[in-house]
Design an enzyme around this catalytic site. Structure first.
Site, PDB file in Angstrom:
ATOM      1  CE  LYS A   1      -2.977   8.698   1.190  1.00  0.00           C
ATOM      2  NZ  LYS A   1      -1.315   8.385   0.725  1.00  0.00           N
ATOM      3  CG  ASN A   2      -0.455  10.785  -1.969  1.00  0.00           C
ATOM      4  OD1 ASN A   2      -0.505  10.124  -0.957  1.00  0.00           O
ATOM      5  ND2 ASN A   2      -0.746   9.616  -3.290  1.00  0.00           N
TER       6      ASN A   2
ATOM      7  NE  ARG B   1       5.838   2.470   2.305  1.00  0.00           N
ATOM      8  CZ  ARG B   1       6.673   3.182   2.115  1.00  0.00           C
ATOM      9  NH1 ARG B   1       7.561   1.681   2.792  1.00  0.00           N
ATOM     10  NH2 ARG B   1       7.442   2.571   1.668  1.00  0.00           N
TER      11      ARG B   1
ATOM     12  CB  CYS C   1       3.212  -1.626   3.759  1.00  0.00           C
ATOM     13  SG  CYS C   1       2.895  -1.654   1.898  1.00  0.00           S
TER      14      CYS C   1
ATOM     15  NE  ARG D   1       4.716   1.638  -1.150  1.00  0.00           N
ATOM     16  CZ  ARG D   1       3.937   2.325  -0.824  1.00  0.00           C
ATOM     17  NH1 ARG D   1       1.955   1.902   0.160  1.00  0.00           N
ATOM     18  NH2 ARG D   1       3.784   3.952  -0.829  1.00  0.00           N
ATOM     19  N   PRO D   2      10.791  -0.700  -0.176  1.00  0.00           N
ATOM     20  CG  PRO D   2      12.557  -1.276  -1.138  1.00  0.00           C
ATOM     21  CD  PRO D   2      11.272  -1.592  -0.641  1.00  0.00           C
ATOM     22  CB  VAL D   3      13.327   3.725   3.261  1.00  0.00           C
ATOM     23  CG1 VAL D   3      11.172   4.036   3.294  1.00  0.00           C
ATOM     24  CG2 VAL D   3      13.141   3.730   4.545  1.00  0.00           C
ATOM     25  CG  ASP D   4      16.801   1.183  -1.109  1.00  0.00           C
ATOM     26  OD1 ASP D   4      15.629   0.929  -1.201  1.00  0.00           O
ATOM     27  OD2 ASP D   4      17.552   0.464  -1.738  1.00  0.00           O
ATOM     28  CG  LEU D   5      15.647   3.732  -3.816  1.00  0.00           C
ATOM     29  CD1 LEU D   5      14.692   4.291  -4.956  1.00  0.00           C
ATOM     30  CD2 LEU D   5      17.018   3.598  -4.303  1.00  0.00           C
TER      31      LEU D   5
ATOM     32  CG  ASP E   1      -1.726   5.755  -5.795  1.00  0.00           C
ATOM     33  OD1 ASP E   1      -1.576   5.075  -5.594  1.00  0.00           O
ATOM     34  OD2 ASP E   1      -1.034   7.220  -5.132  1.00  0.00           O
TER      35      ASP E   1
ATOM     36  CB  ILE F   1       4.374   1.440  -9.775  1.00  0.00           C
ATOM     37  CG1 ILE F   1       4.297   2.628 -10.797  1.00  0.00           C
ATOM     38  CG2 ILE F   1       5.167   2.519  -8.511  1.00  0.00           C
ATOM     39  CD1 ILE F   1       6.240   3.180 -11.308  1.00  0.00           C
TER      40      ILE F   1
ATOM     41  NE  ARG G   1      -3.862   5.546   5.347  1.00  0.00           N
ATOM     42  CZ  ARG G   1      -2.900   4.222   4.202  1.00  0.00           C
ATOM     43  NH1 ARG G   1      -3.494   2.848   3.879  1.00  0.00           N
ATOM     44  NH2 ARG G   1      -1.812   5.132   3.782  1.00  0.00           N
TER      45      ARG G   1
HETATM   46  C1  UD1 Z   1       4.065   7.894  -3.441  1.00  0.00           C
HETATM   47  C2  UD1 Z   1       2.629   8.058  -2.509  1.00  0.00           C
HETATM   48  C3  UD1 Z   1       1.867   6.536  -3.322  1.00  0.00           C
HETATM   49  C4  UD1 Z   1       1.949   6.278  -4.706  1.00  0.00           C
HETATM   50  C5  UD1 Z   1       3.383   6.529  -4.689  1.00  0.00           C
HETATM   51  C6  UD1 Z   1       3.632   5.495  -7.172  1.00  0.00           C
HETATM   52  C7  UD1 Z   1       2.727   9.446  -1.074  1.00  0.00           C
HETATM   53  C8  UD1 Z   1       2.430   9.873   0.595  1.00  0.00           C
HETATM   54  N1  UD1 Z   1       2.225   8.190  -1.687  1.00  0.00           N
HETATM   55  O1  UD1 Z   1       5.063   6.512  -2.263  1.00  0.00           O
HETATM   56  O2  UD1 Z   1       0.458   6.683  -2.861  1.00  0.00           O
HETATM   57  O3  UD1 Z   1       1.191   4.933  -4.684  1.00  0.00           O
HETATM   58  O4  UD1 Z   1       4.507   6.989  -4.473  1.00  0.00           O
HETATM   59  O5  UD1 Z   1       3.141   6.936  -7.481  1.00  0.00           O
HETATM   60  O6  UD1 Z   1       2.933  10.390  -2.017  1.00  0.00           O
HETATM   61  N2  UD1 Z   1      11.318   2.500  -3.839  1.00  0.00           N
HETATM   62  C9  UD1 Z   1      12.757   1.917  -3.411  1.00  0.00           C
HETATM   63  N3  UD1 Z   1      13.235   2.243  -2.166  1.00  0.00           N
HETATM   64  C10 UD1 Z   1      12.914   3.060  -1.823  1.00  0.00           C
HETATM   65  C11 UD1 Z   1      11.763   3.918  -2.194  1.00  0.00           C
HETATM   66  C12 UD1 Z   1      10.597   3.197  -3.411  1.00  0.00           C
HETATM   67  O7  UD1 Z   1      13.086   0.516  -3.860  1.00  0.00           O
HETATM   68  O8  UD1 Z   1      13.871   4.045  -0.857  1.00  0.00           O
HETATM   69  C13 UD1 Z   1      10.445   1.712  -4.687  1.00  0.00           C
HETATM   70  C14 UD1 Z   1       9.071   1.483  -4.226  1.00  0.00           C
HETATM   71  O9  UD1 Z   1       9.071   0.102  -3.432  1.00  0.00           O
HETATM   72  C15 UD1 Z   1       8.250   1.384  -5.410  1.00  0.00           C
HETATM   73  C16 UD1 Z   1       8.607   2.305  -6.478  1.00  0.00           C
HETATM   74  O10 UD1 Z   1      10.015   2.571  -6.016  1.00  0.00           O
HETATM   75  O11 UD1 Z   1       8.369   0.109  -6.195  1.00  0.00           O
HETATM   76  C17 UD1 Z   1       8.386   3.951  -6.566  1.00  0.00           C
HETATM   77  O12 UD1 Z   1       8.104   4.270  -5.314  1.00  0.00           O
HETATM   78  P1  UD1 Z   1       8.330   5.340  -4.464  1.00  0.00           P
HETATM   79  O13 UD1 Z   1       7.277   6.491  -5.297  1.00  0.00           O
HETATM   80  O14 UD1 Z   1       8.854   5.654  -3.486  1.00  0.00           O
HETATM   81  O15 UD1 Z   1       6.050   5.587  -3.888  1.00  0.00           O
HETATM   82  P2  UD1 Z   1       5.929   6.349  -2.087  1.00  0.00           P
HETATM   83  O16 UD1 Z   1       6.567   7.816  -2.704  1.00  0.00           O
HETATM   84  O17 UD1 Z   1       6.082   5.324  -0.993  1.00  0.00           O
END
Ligand code: UD1
Length: 426
Positions: free
Chosen positions: A30-31, A101, A125, A130-134, A315, A337, A407
């Site tokens: 999936k990922n 997401r 969620c 789980r922000p996307v700020d980065l 996961d 995580i 999913r």
């Molecule tokens: C991906 C996987 C998900 C898995 C996760 C961690 C996909 C589609 N999903 O999710 O199945 O559980 O990796 O292995 O591949 N973070 C921030 N800001 C950001 C982005 C992330 O603070 O902009 C934090 C997140 O809240 C979390 C950590 O960084 O605590 C890691 O998250 P991330 O690796 O980004 O997870 P996803 O890519 O969303």
């Protein structure tokens, strides 16, 4: 056309204690499928993806690509062709992003290719904020003007994105993938530092390279991308799903080596195997791509911490916890995580598990056996944990909100029924 019904209120009833035996096959990841599908936005040519799993999340990504203006054809089992027909919209609407997401993955390709994107903010969620700020900071650094307004991320680029040095303050899987997809069409060189090492990032890089991208260092924490003007079409096969494989390895362990896992990506689970070995299980390879998990010795409790690849994946946390609930002694799992990823704990307690949570650590005291009950699937991997628990419990288990399972686990009911499981949906 792929047609997986979203059955939000469905429940799954499992008869516990059946003797499972046989071979179960791992599907495409999936990922990996999700970012690789987003990457089709980077070319005008046809892209063919193979080994695509039939999942709700894949369905959502197909809907999103169609909304943007792509033609999507299913040309064989798990084989899909994508081609831009006529650009319809540069928006990922709330309706689709709120379902998944990973829709954020279209942001990078849209900005790089069309210079504009409007993506609904994923928001909170069930497993944490789980922000996307980065992601957004990285695109700003590459020259995009990014605003967040009325619940939408609105990104604009004047001309091409600019190659830059992007140093992530923490590892992010989809963040790395988003920047990777954006930088292949950027002007100049992009260096992604503290990049995620996950095999799914490497799979995406491999596909992009076949499309003509210039990428070095994928699979290490520094990825260097030299931008090109355009990319061409490709035929690409999605790698096997290491999380589904790990879930089946837990089942194989619980059913004392009677379950063979086929299409098993052995090399992606090296660290997970070390944990199994500490507990007292051996992962025995059969031929090229099959394994069976057998008891090597007395079973022992363990202490596990989730961390980014190559370490123990978050996961698989819920599934291994189910295994530990029936291993004599005191185990612990620390979740590093996500801050709210123990929602399966109260559900496992309903099945008789003895678990206490202190901060980000769950302390598990092994019990003799679990007993069937009504439980809730609280997220995707938690639902897999409930399923495993229901299969080993004494009596019947009913899992509510089972759509989470669809999913991320392809045809899970049929796969388990082939092993002799008695499960039904209502
Ligand atoms: C991906 C996987 C998900 C898995 C996760 C961690 C996909 C589609 N999903 O999710 O199945 O559980 O990796 O292995 O591949 N973070 C921030 N800001 C950001 C982005 C992330 O603070 O902009 C934090 C997140 O809240 C979390 C950590 O960084 O605590 C890691 O998250 P991330 O690796 O980004 O997870 P996803 O890519 O969303």
């Amino acid at each position: 056309m792929i047609n997986i019904k979203e059955r939000i209120y469905e429940t799954l009833e499992i008869k516990g204690g059946c003797n499972l035996r046989g071979t179960i096959e791992v599907s495409g990841a999936k990922n990996s499928a999700l970012p690789n599908m987003a990457a089709v936005l980077l070319t005008d040519d046809t892209v063919e993806l193979r080994n695509v799993p039939y999942l709700l999340d894949v369905n959502t990504m197909i809907n999103l690509l169609q909304y943007i203006g792509l033609d999507v054809y299913e040309v064989g089992s798990g084989v899909f062709r994508f081609k831009l027909k006529k650009l319809n919209s540069l928006e990922a609407p709330y309706e689709l992003v709120s379902k998944m997401r990973a829709s954020i993955l279209v942001l990078g390709p849209l900005l790089a290719r069309f210079g504009y994107a409007q993506v609904a903010l994923p928001g909170g969620c069930s497993i944490g904020t789980r922000p996307v700020d980065l992601h957004l900071e990285a695109f700003r650094k590459m020259g995009a003007d990014i605003k967040v307004e009325h619940g939408y991320i609105i990104g604009k680029v004047n001309g091409r994105l600019k190659g830059s040095i992007i140093e992530f303050p923490r590892k992010t899987v989809t963040g790395t993938e988003n920047v990777l997809m954006a930088s292949v069409l950027a002007d100049g060189v992009t260096v992604i530092k503290n990049a995620a090492l996950e095999p799914e990032v490497v799979d995406l890089a491999n596909m992009l390279k076949k499309m003509g991208a210039i990428i070095e260092g994928e699979g290490t924490d520094t990825i260097k991308v030299t931008g090109v003007e355009s990319l061409k079409g490709v035929v690409h096969e999605i790698i096997p799903d290491r999380i589904e494989a790990g879930t089946f390895a837990v089942l194989s362990a619980l059913f004392e080596g009677n379950i063979v896992v086929k299409n098993y990506p052995f090399e992606y689970l090296t660290y997970v195997h070390k944990v199994f070995e500490k507990i007292g299980f051996n992962i025995v390879k059969i031929g090229k791509d099959q394994v069976v998990v057998v008891k090597s010795d007395k079973l022992n409790p363990v202490d596990i911490e989730t961390r980014e690849y190559p370490y123990f994946p978050t996961d698989l946390q819920a599934q291994i916890m189910t295994l530990l609930t029936v291993i004599r002694g005191n185990s612990s799992i620390t979740e590093n995580i996500f801050e709210n990823r123990f929602m399966h704990v109260p559900e496992l307690q309903r099945l008789g598990a003895e678990i206490k949570i202190k901060g980000k650590t769950a302390y598990i005291k092994g019990v003799e056996r679990l007993t069937g009950a009504e439980v809730k699937a609280t997220d995707l991997r938690a639902s897999a944990a409930m399923l495993i628990a229901g299969l080993i419990a004494e009596g019947n288990t009913v899992i509510h909100d089972i759509y989470h399972l669809d999913r991320g686990y392809e045809n899970i009911d049929s796969k388990l029924k082939l092993l002799g499981a008695e499960i039904s949906r209502a």
